[in-house]
Write a protein that holds these residues in place. Structure first.
Motif, PDB file in Angstrom:
ATOM      1  N   LYS A 139       0.380   4.149   0.813  1.00 25.28           N
ATOM      2  CA  LYS A 139       0.131   5.127   1.881  1.00 25.28           C
ATOM      3  C   LYS A 139       0.675   4.644   3.229  1.00 25.28           C
ATOM      4  CE  LYS A 139      -3.659   8.153   3.410  1.00 25.28           C
ATOM      5  NZ  LYS A 139      -2.864   9.338   3.672  1.00 25.28           N
ATOM      6  N   CYS A 140       0.400   3.368   3.570  1.00 25.96           N
ATOM      7  CA  CYS A 140       0.829   2.877   4.891  1.00 25.96           C
ATOM      8  C   CYS A 140       1.931   1.823   4.802  1.00 25.96           C
ATOM      9  CB  CYS A 140      -0.364   2.310   5.660  1.00 25.96           C
ATOM     10  SG  CYS A 140      -0.981   0.766   4.961  1.00 25.96           S
ATOM     11  N   CYS A 165      -6.811  -1.518   0.716  1.00 25.48           N
ATOM     12  CA  CYS A 165      -6.321  -1.240   2.071  1.00 25.48           C
ATOM     13  C   CYS A 165      -7.471  -0.645   2.883  1.00 25.48           C
ATOM     14  CB  CYS A 165      -5.122  -0.295   2.055  1.00 25.48           C
ATOM     15  SG  CYS A 165      -4.481  -0.015   3.727  1.00 25.48           S
ATOM     16  N   CYS A 207       0.862  -1.189   0.000  1.00 26.71           N
ATOM     17  CA  CYS A 207       0.000   0.000   0.000  1.00 26.71           C
ATOM     18  C   CYS A 207       0.899   1.241   0.000  1.00 26.71           C
ATOM     19  CB  CYS A 207      -0.911  -0.001   1.230  1.00 26.71           C
ATOM     20  SG  CYS A 207      -1.781   1.576   1.446  1.00 26.71           S
ATOM     21  N   CYS A 214      -6.310   2.532   4.929  1.00 27.99           N
ATOM     22  CA  CYS A 214      -6.134   3.788   4.164  1.00 27.99           C
ATOM     23  C   CYS A 214      -7.313   4.095   3.256  1.00 27.99           C
ATOM     24  CB  CYS A 214      -4.863   3.715   3.314  1.00 27.99           C
ATOM     25  SG  CYS A 214      -3.375   3.435   4.272  1.00 27.99           S
TER      26      CYS A 214
HETATM   27 ZN   LIG Z   1      -2.687   1.441   3.506  1.00 29.08          ZN
END
Ligand SMILES: [Zn+2]
Length: 257
Positions: A223-224, A243, A221, A246
């Motif tokens: 973002k995370c 995800c 992912c 997120c």
């Molecule tokens: Zn994520």
């Protein structure tokens, strides 16, 4: 989607400019609320009346109950331009477009492409578009920010699909990275929709390119950094990654399908 024709009759002497301004205000207000689709509206004047053909998400999209405060105000202002309330004539169903969804979804996704004129808020269970006016107003009484985001997303998509200019690369960055302006704005919008509807709402992150199929399957992912977002089976034949933390869904790179 449905095609309808609106007819605006003058009831007293007016100028074409005043009438056009009043009609265009109304069309802008409806567009900002998702009640009419598309961007260009040809308003034709003939024999003392104005006519315009419009594409609607549902047959009754122009019902008064769906109007925003801006649309209601724009309808009132027709009087100042000496125009009667428009009369609507149903033309038929648009054969090139998706039907709208009014069922309550278990999840939603913000998803569009340059060929889609319909709402970018989709039912996650079947990917059918949800007319924006059926959602609570996202900002300032309507959905103008969503429409604006969609217009820019589509412009970037068209540039990167055409692959004919240097702008292709900047456009692709906007569509496919979590650092972009389009991501930031779209992701905030999906958060707002989730907050207002209480339905989990995801952002679709476009993916193309990459070095190998394996690399793409191992993608985390963005973002995370979690690797747990890969799904055993793609959702709706399209989203291979999801995800929940997120609120992002993504496809396996279109180069390695
Ligand atoms: Zn994520």
């Amino acid at each position: 989607m449905f095609v309808t024709e609106l007819r605006f009759e003058c009831y007293a002497d007016t100028t074409i400019t005043a009438a056009e301004q009043a009609i265009n205000q109304l069309l802008e207000a409806w567009r900002a609320n998702g009640q009419i689709l598309g961007r260009e509206f040809a308003v034709a004047f003939n024999d003392g009346e104005f006519k315009v053909r419009l594409l609607l998400p549902e047959k009754n999209s122009l019902s008064h109950k769906f109007n925003s405060a801006w649309a209601k105000q724009a309808l009132l202002q027709l009087t100042q331009a000496k125009l009667l309330t428009p009369r609507e004539k149903y033309i038929g169903q648009d054969i090139n477009s998706e039907v709208s969804c009014i069922d309550t979804p278990s999840w939603q996704v913000l998803y569009t492409s340059y060929v889609h004129m319909c709402s970018p808020v989709r039912n996650g269970d079947n990917l059918l578009p949800i007319p924006l006016y059926r959602l609570p107003a996202t900002f300032n009484g309507d959905h103008k920010r969503i429409i604006k985001w969609q217009t820019e997303w589509q412009a970037c998509d068209e540039l990167q699909m055409a692959a004919a200019t240097q702008a292709e690369f900047a456009a692709l960055t906007e569509l496919s990275t979590v650092e972009s302006d389009l991501f930031r704005r779209g992701w905030d919008l999906r958060g707002r929709i989730e907050f207002l509807t209480k339905i989990p709402t995801y952002y679709y992150l476009y993916r193309v390119g990459g070095n190998s199929k394996q690399d793409e399957l191992d993608r985390v992912c963005p973002k995370c950094g979690s690797a747990n977002w890969k799904l055993a089976e793609p959702l709706l034949d399209m989203f291979q990654f999801k995800c929940d933390h997120c609120r992002i869904v993504s496809n396996i790179s279109w180069d390695y399908l």
